[in-house]
Design a protein around this motif. Structure first.
Motif, PDB file in Angstrom:
ATOM      1  N   PRO A  58       4.579   7.447  -6.214  1.00  0.00           N
ATOM      2  CA  PRO A  58       4.768   8.613  -5.347  1.00  0.00           C
ATOM      3  C   PRO A  58       6.003   9.413  -5.774  1.00  0.00           C
ATOM      4  O   PRO A  58       6.979   8.841  -6.263  1.00  0.00           O
ATOM      5  CB  PRO A  58       4.965   8.005  -3.963  1.00  0.00           C
ATOM      6  N   ILE A  92       7.953  10.985  -3.820  1.00  0.00           N
ATOM      7  CA  ILE A  92       9.018  10.861  -2.826  1.00  0.00           C
ATOM      8  C   ILE A  92       8.662   9.671  -1.948  1.00  0.00           C
ATOM      9  O   ILE A  92       7.479   9.392  -1.722  1.00  0.00           O
ATOM     10  CB  ILE A  92       9.141  12.166  -2.007  1.00  0.00           C
ATOM     11  N   ARG A  93       9.687   8.946  -1.507  1.00  0.00           N
ATOM     12  CA  ARG A  93       9.419   7.752  -0.714  1.00  0.00           C
ATOM     13  C   ARG A  93      10.181   7.840   0.592  1.00  0.00           C
ATOM     14  O   ARG A  93      11.279   8.365   0.650  1.00  0.00           O
ATOM     15  CB  ARG A  93       9.869   6.495  -1.463  1.00  0.00           C
ATOM     16  N   LEU A  94       9.597   7.273   1.613  1.00  0.00           N
ATOM     17  CA  LEU A  94      10.298   7.203   2.889  1.00  0.00           C
ATOM     18  C   LEU A  94      11.181   5.966   2.904  1.00  0.00           C
ATOM     19  O   LEU A  94      12.279   5.974   3.433  1.00  0.00           O
ATOM     20  CB  LEU A  94       9.284   7.149   4.030  1.00  0.00           C
ATOM     21  N   PHE A  95      10.668   4.907   2.301  1.00  0.00           N
ATOM     22  CA  PHE A  95      11.430   3.662   2.235  1.00  0.00           C
ATOM     23  C   PHE A  95      11.707   3.343   0.779  1.00  0.00           C
ATOM     24  O   PHE A  95      10.972   3.741  -0.099  1.00  0.00           O
ATOM     25  CB  PHE A  95      10.637   2.512   2.854  1.00  0.00           C
ATOM     26  N   GLY A 116      10.508  -1.911   3.978  1.00  0.00           N
ATOM     27  CA  GLY A 116       9.823  -1.102   4.974  1.00  0.00           C
ATOM     28  C   GLY A 116       8.388  -1.493   5.231  1.00  0.00           C
ATOM     29  O   GLY A 116       7.713  -0.888   6.037  1.00  0.00           O
ATOM     30  N   LYS A 117       7.894  -2.526   4.510  1.00  0.00           N
ATOM     31  CA  LYS A 117       6.538  -2.975   4.777  1.00  0.00           C
ATOM     32  C   LYS A 117       6.583  -4.224   5.637  1.00  0.00           C
ATOM     33  O   LYS A 117       7.503  -5.031   5.520  1.00  0.00           O
ATOM     34  CB  LYS A 117       5.835  -3.304   3.455  1.00  0.00           C
ATOM     35  N   SER A 139       0.549   9.651  -1.696  1.00  0.00           N
ATOM     36  CA  SER A 139       0.922   8.835  -0.551  1.00  0.00           C
ATOM     37  C   SER A 139       0.815   9.646   0.739  1.00  0.00           C
ATOM     38  O   SER A 139       0.729  10.874   0.703  1.00  0.00           O
ATOM     39  CB  SER A 139       2.343   8.308  -0.725  1.00  0.00           C
ATOM     40  N   LEU A 182       3.037  10.186   2.943  1.00  0.00           N
ATOM     41  CA  LEU A 182       4.190  11.075   3.054  1.00  0.00           C
ATOM     42  C   LEU A 182       4.002  12.317   2.192  1.00  0.00           C
ATOM     43  O   LEU A 182       4.235  13.452   2.643  1.00  0.00           O
ATOM     44  CB  LEU A 182       5.461  10.328   2.634  1.00  0.00           C
ATOM     45  N   GLU A 183       3.538  12.112   0.962  1.00  0.00           N
ATOM     46  CA  GLU A 183       3.333  13.260   0.070  1.00  0.00           C
ATOM     47  C   GLU A 183       2.331  14.242   0.650  1.00  0.00           C
ATOM     48  O   GLU A 183       2.498  15.459   0.539  1.00  0.00           O
ATOM     49  CB  GLU A 183       2.849  12.775  -1.297  1.00  0.00           C
ATOM     50  N   VAL A 207      11.100  16.080   4.955  1.00  0.00           N
ATOM     51  CA  VAL A 207      10.821  14.650   5.106  1.00  0.00           C
ATOM     52  C   VAL A 207      10.980  14.256   6.573  1.00  0.00           C
ATOM     53  O   VAL A 207      10.190  13.468   7.102  1.00  0.00           O
ATOM     54  CB  VAL A 207      11.742  13.821   4.199  1.00  0.00           C
ATOM     55  N   ARG A 214       8.294  12.545   8.857  1.00  0.00           N
ATOM     56  CA  ARG A 214       8.536  11.284   9.535  1.00  0.00           C
ATOM     57  C   ARG A 214       8.218  11.395  11.029  1.00  0.00           C
ATOM     58  O   ARG A 214       7.639  10.485  11.623  1.00  0.00           O
ATOM     59  CB  ARG A 214       9.998  10.869   9.347  1.00  0.00           C
ATOM     60  N   ASP A 252       4.968   2.934   8.825  1.00  0.00           N
ATOM     61  CA  ASP A 252       5.099   1.834   7.874  1.00  0.00           C
ATOM     62  C   ASP A 252       4.095   1.937   6.731  1.00  0.00           C
ATOM     63  O   ASP A 252       4.177   1.172   5.771  1.00  0.00           O
ATOM     64  CB  ASP A 252       4.983   0.475   8.582  1.00  0.00           C
ATOM     65  N   ALA A 312       3.787   4.915   5.171  1.00  0.00           N
ATOM     66  CA  ALA A 312       4.154   6.225   4.618  1.00  0.00           C
ATOM     67  C   ALA A 312       4.016   6.294   3.107  1.00  0.00           C
ATOM     68  O   ALA A 312       3.590   7.302   2.566  1.00  0.00           O
ATOM     69  CB  ALA A 312       5.588   6.557   5.017  1.00  0.00           C
ATOM     70  N   ASP A 313       4.366   5.200   2.413  1.00  0.00           N
ATOM     71  CA  ASP A 313       4.385   5.245   0.956  1.00  0.00           C
ATOM     72  C   ASP A 313       3.104   4.713   0.327  1.00  0.00           C
ATOM     73  O   ASP A 313       3.027   4.540  -0.881  1.00  0.00           O
ATOM     74  CB  ASP A 313       5.604   4.474   0.433  1.00  0.00           C
ATOM     75  N   ASP A 372      -0.968   4.986  -0.646  1.00  0.00           N
ATOM     76  CA  ASP A 372      -1.914   6.046  -0.964  1.00  0.00           C
ATOM     77  C   ASP A 372      -2.762   6.365   0.259  1.00  0.00           C
ATOM     78  O   ASP A 372      -3.231   5.459   0.953  1.00  0.00           O
ATOM     79  CB  ASP A 372      -2.833   5.608  -2.114  1.00  0.00           C
TER      80      ASP A 372
END
Lengths: 504, 281
Positions: A492, A494-497, A502-503, B108, B110-111, B146, B150, B160, B162-163, B165
């Motif tokens: 990705p 950009i990542r949030l975690f 975070g999982k 993802s 988030l993306e 972001v 969020r 949880d 968010a990252d 796919d």
């Protein structure tokens, strides 16, 4: 004991030796039919004309090996790894021994040669590799009592490998970078190796450039070489007609190529998929034919010669510079060596390729880069989010073309001579193959694929006319095992975690 | 409040006037007019093939209407949607989801939500130039983007994931993510094409809560195509009924429930009106 676990599965499908033999016989027959034309007869240049050389033993060896290999695969598929592991292991050992004797020289060479199945050394090595792979698979199956289900295991392993390559990229990339930088000073890097390296890095740069268009934006471009040509001719014409230097011309050549990209893109980017591919293919040919026929400007099929070499901040790489100009070696007080220029060219293309790479990595994390990927994934949805598909695709096309143009000017200055013959469709196809085989959008995959597709064929000149056959076979194999490319793994942007956190 | 503001709030968010869409000889929508008030949930219902999705496609610029005017009012400005390109309509403030989910499945979650804020981010990145130089101003706007993402991920209970796919999410999660993505464009009007399709009863209830939240907290008007009558009757303020491309009824859920023309359209000519009330689809 592990065998017992595997048995019930095998028991549901009884192994029929007859069927396996039939299958192997069929494969052997196909090999026989192919080898009659490809291997059996060879026309050779002998003093006083041509002579035909018959190679019946190579045909027999090929047919027998294919028969045994296919039989082995049939055994594996029916969960009988033990005999395969033993037989192919024995065969590999004998082959390896013979090859070692052959390479080491001395008295054993002639009997080793007579026992090796093929007359060509590289072919024997390939046979050994295939046999080792078979041994390894059979051995693993035997130990785990695992069923080999048509390639899925291999695919999973490769997927995990791709992910882990991405994971260790932090360590691997600096190592590769340092290796690339000190490469010209390694003991084995003679002029020939350096020339191959320059060629490979040129293709890496082209691959990275095309990756923006194909990998990120998902626009199948079969005419990328057109922009390469535009860049090359832009530099060649400016340099020879107006005497402008390489570094001044470089941005201009890139701009010309980008303009060509935008001009082409404007009418055709409303097309999707196959249609776009056909139009870009046509555009690539158009540029080549224009270069061929616009005699007044491009000098047609005769090409442009005497293109000036690049200089090191105005210092040329020549033994005896013209009056009033200092040359590179005298300025730095070195003795003149012709290889200096090659090393310099290597660093120029390496720097240009790295700039392309950095640019791509950065732009991927910017809104425009994400919009490219969104368009690749779903154009309709992108439009409904306010992304202007045409403009966004045009930027991808233009930027991809620009890097093609940069690489083109480098090509022109390296060769010193360009003609339309250098910009045929096959070049586009090779660049596209690099991108697709490497894994769409994967930067390190492009490097790997460029080394495989450009470097190895140059190394394996011994295979001669079978080079292209081997090339095709490699492509087919990769498409079977890795339909999404060798190292297709997307991180990705950009990542949030943090990764791994975070999982649940 | 000035007089203009009062006037503004009194006028509908969306005006659909004499909308007609012909494909060759086929008339998919025939002279349909309706209005959607701000902060209202307006449902468009009707049997299969009634032309509901075609209305959406006209509204969001995928089709150009043969006849008619579509006006969106936002911040005192009028946008004539029938003259605009799809991406301009989205920028004017109409967001939509799709009947068959259209997420960017290899990106993802988030993306997906960041891409939805494309135009805002493009401006902040100086159309890429500032962004390439790594300017501070851009990173701040990106951080805000972001944060917005969020916020919506928390709202749809997907923080949880968010990252991960988007393509790897469960069906109901994908439906919610698509709504969140549409909301990240910060629209004035949200068009939902069968958001409850394929959801189980619990997920349907969650969806209702999400839509009511969007309306209450964000003041967004919602246009809804839906077959699940329990959802429609529960949350709609206003219902428009289409059949064979024509508007056959319009009104509050109660009025629609008792409308003989609607019952006829759903249950056939001699349908037993009393027994199947409201449960038609």
């Amino acid at each position: 004991m592990t065998d017992i676990i595997a048995r019930p599965l095998a028991g549901t499908r009884p192994f029929r030796l007859q069927g396996a033999l039939k299958e192997a016989g069929l494969a052997a027959f196909v090999m026989f039919a192919l080898s009659l034309a490809l291997i059996a007869v060879r026309v050779e240049d002998v003093p006083g004309g041509l002579a035909i050389r018959w190679r019946p033993f190579d045909v027999i060896a090929a047919v027998v090996l294919v028969f045994l290999g296919r039989l082995g695969l049939a055994f594996l598929r029916n969960n009988r790894p033990a005999p395969v592991a033993l037989a192919s292991g024995l065969f590999s050992a004998v082959m390896a021994l013979l090859l070692i004797v052959f390479v080491s020289g001395g008295g054993g060479v002639s009997w080793a040669q007579s026992l090796l199945p093929f007359s060509g050394f590289v072919v024997n090595v390939l046979v050994l590799i295939i046999s080792l792979v078979l041994t390894l698979r059979a051995g693993l199956m035997w130990r785990r009592g695992e069923r080999a289900d048509a390639g899925t295991g291999v695919g999973d392993t490769m997927d995990r490998l791709a992910a882990s390559v991405q994971g260790v990229a932090v360590y691997v990339i600096p190592v590769l970078l340092v290796a690339a930088i000190i490469f010209p000073f390694l003991p084995f890097a003679d002029r020939r190796i350096l020339d191959i390296a320059i060629l490979v890095v040129t293709y890496v740069m082209l691959g990275w450039g095309l990756n923006i268009v194909v990998g990120l934006a998902g626009l199948l471009d079969l005419g990328y070489v057109a922009f390469y040509a535009v860049g090359a001719y832009a530099y060649a014409l400016l340099a020879t007609e107006m005497g402008i230097g390489f570094w001044l011309c470089l941005p201009f050549a890139g701009a010309m190529a980008a303009l060509a990209g935008v001009l082409l893109g404007f009418p055709v980017l409303r097309l999707r998929g196959d249609y776009l591919a056909i139009v870009t293919l046509g555009f690539g040919e158009m540029i080549r034919i224009i270069l061929l026929n616009w005699y007044e400007v491009t000098n047609g099929p005769d090409g442009i010669s005497g293109i000036p070499r690049p200089t090191f901040f105005g210092l040329p790489f020549v033994r005896s510079p013209p009056e009033g100009v200092e040359s590179f070696h005298s300025f730095f007080g070195l003795t003149y060596a012709p290889v200096d220029r090659i090393i310099f060219l290597y660093y120029v293309i390496l720097a240009m390729a790295l700039i392309t790479n950095q640019f791509t990595l950065r732009i991927r994390k910017l809104p425009v880069g994400r919009a490219w990927e969104a368009l690749r994934e779903d154009e309709t949805a992108s439009r409904s989010l306010g992304i202007n598909p045409r403009n966004t695709k045009l930027t991808a096309f233009g930027i991809g073309a620009m890097f093609g143009g940069f690489a083109g000017s480098f090509f022109a200055t390296r060769q010193g001579f360009i003609s339309p013959e250098s910009f045929t469709f096959i070049e586009s196809a090779v660049i596209l193959a690099i991108v697709v085989l490497g894994g769409m959008g994967s930067q390190i995959g492009v490097v790997l694929a460029a080394v495989l597709l450009i470097g190895l064929p140059e190394m394996f000149r011994e295979l001669q006319e079978f080079r292209m056959l081997a090339f095709g076979a490699a492509m087919v194999l990769i498409m079977i095992w890795r339909p999404r490319g060798l190292l297709a793994h997307r991180e990705p942007t950009i990542r949030l975690f943090e990764k791994g956190a975070g999982k649940r | 409040m000035t007089a203009a503001d009062i006037l503004e709030s009194a006028r509908p968010l969306l005006d659909v006037e004499h909308l007609t869409m012909r494909f060759g000889g086929l008339v998919a929508i025939d002279d349909v007019s309706f209005a959607a008030a701000p902060k209202d949930i307006t449902a468009i219902i009707g049997p299969n093939g009634a032309g509901k999705t075609t209305v959406f496609n006209c509204l969001t610029g995928f089709y150009r209407p043969s006849v008619g005017r579509l006006t969106l009012r936002r911040n005192g400005q009028e946008h004539l949607l029938e003259r605009m390109e799809g991406h301009d309509i989205a920028q004017a403030g109409v967001a939509r989801t799709f009947q068959n989910i259209r997420l960017f499945s290899q990106m993802s979650a988030l993306e997906n939500l960041i891409v939805a804020q494309h135009n805002k981010l493009m401006r902040a990145s100086g159309y890429t130039a500032f962004g390439l130089m790594g300017m501070q101003a851009y990173s701040e706007v990106e951080a805000q983007a972001v944060e917005l993402a969020r916020y919506w991920l928390e709202r749809i209970e997907l923080v949880d994931r968010a990252d991960d796919d988007a393509g790897n999410l469960a069906y109901g999660q994908q439906r919610r993510l698509e709504i969140a993505r549409a909301m990240c464009t910060e629209p004035a009007l949200l068009c939902l094409d069968e958001p409850a399709a394929g959801l189980n009863p619990r997920e349907s209830v969650e969806l209702e809560e999400l839509l009511l939240f969007i309306r209450e907290q964000h003041g967004v008007g919602i246009l809804l195509i839906e077959h699940d009558m329990s959802v429609v009757m529960e949350i709609s303020d206003h219902i428009v009924v289409l059949d064979y491309g024509q508007k056959i009824a319009e009104g509050t859920p109660q009025e629609i429930r008792d409308d003989p023309a609607v019952i006829r359209a759903y249950l056939g000519e001699e349908g037993s009106a009393g027994a199947e009330r409201g449960g038609g689809a």
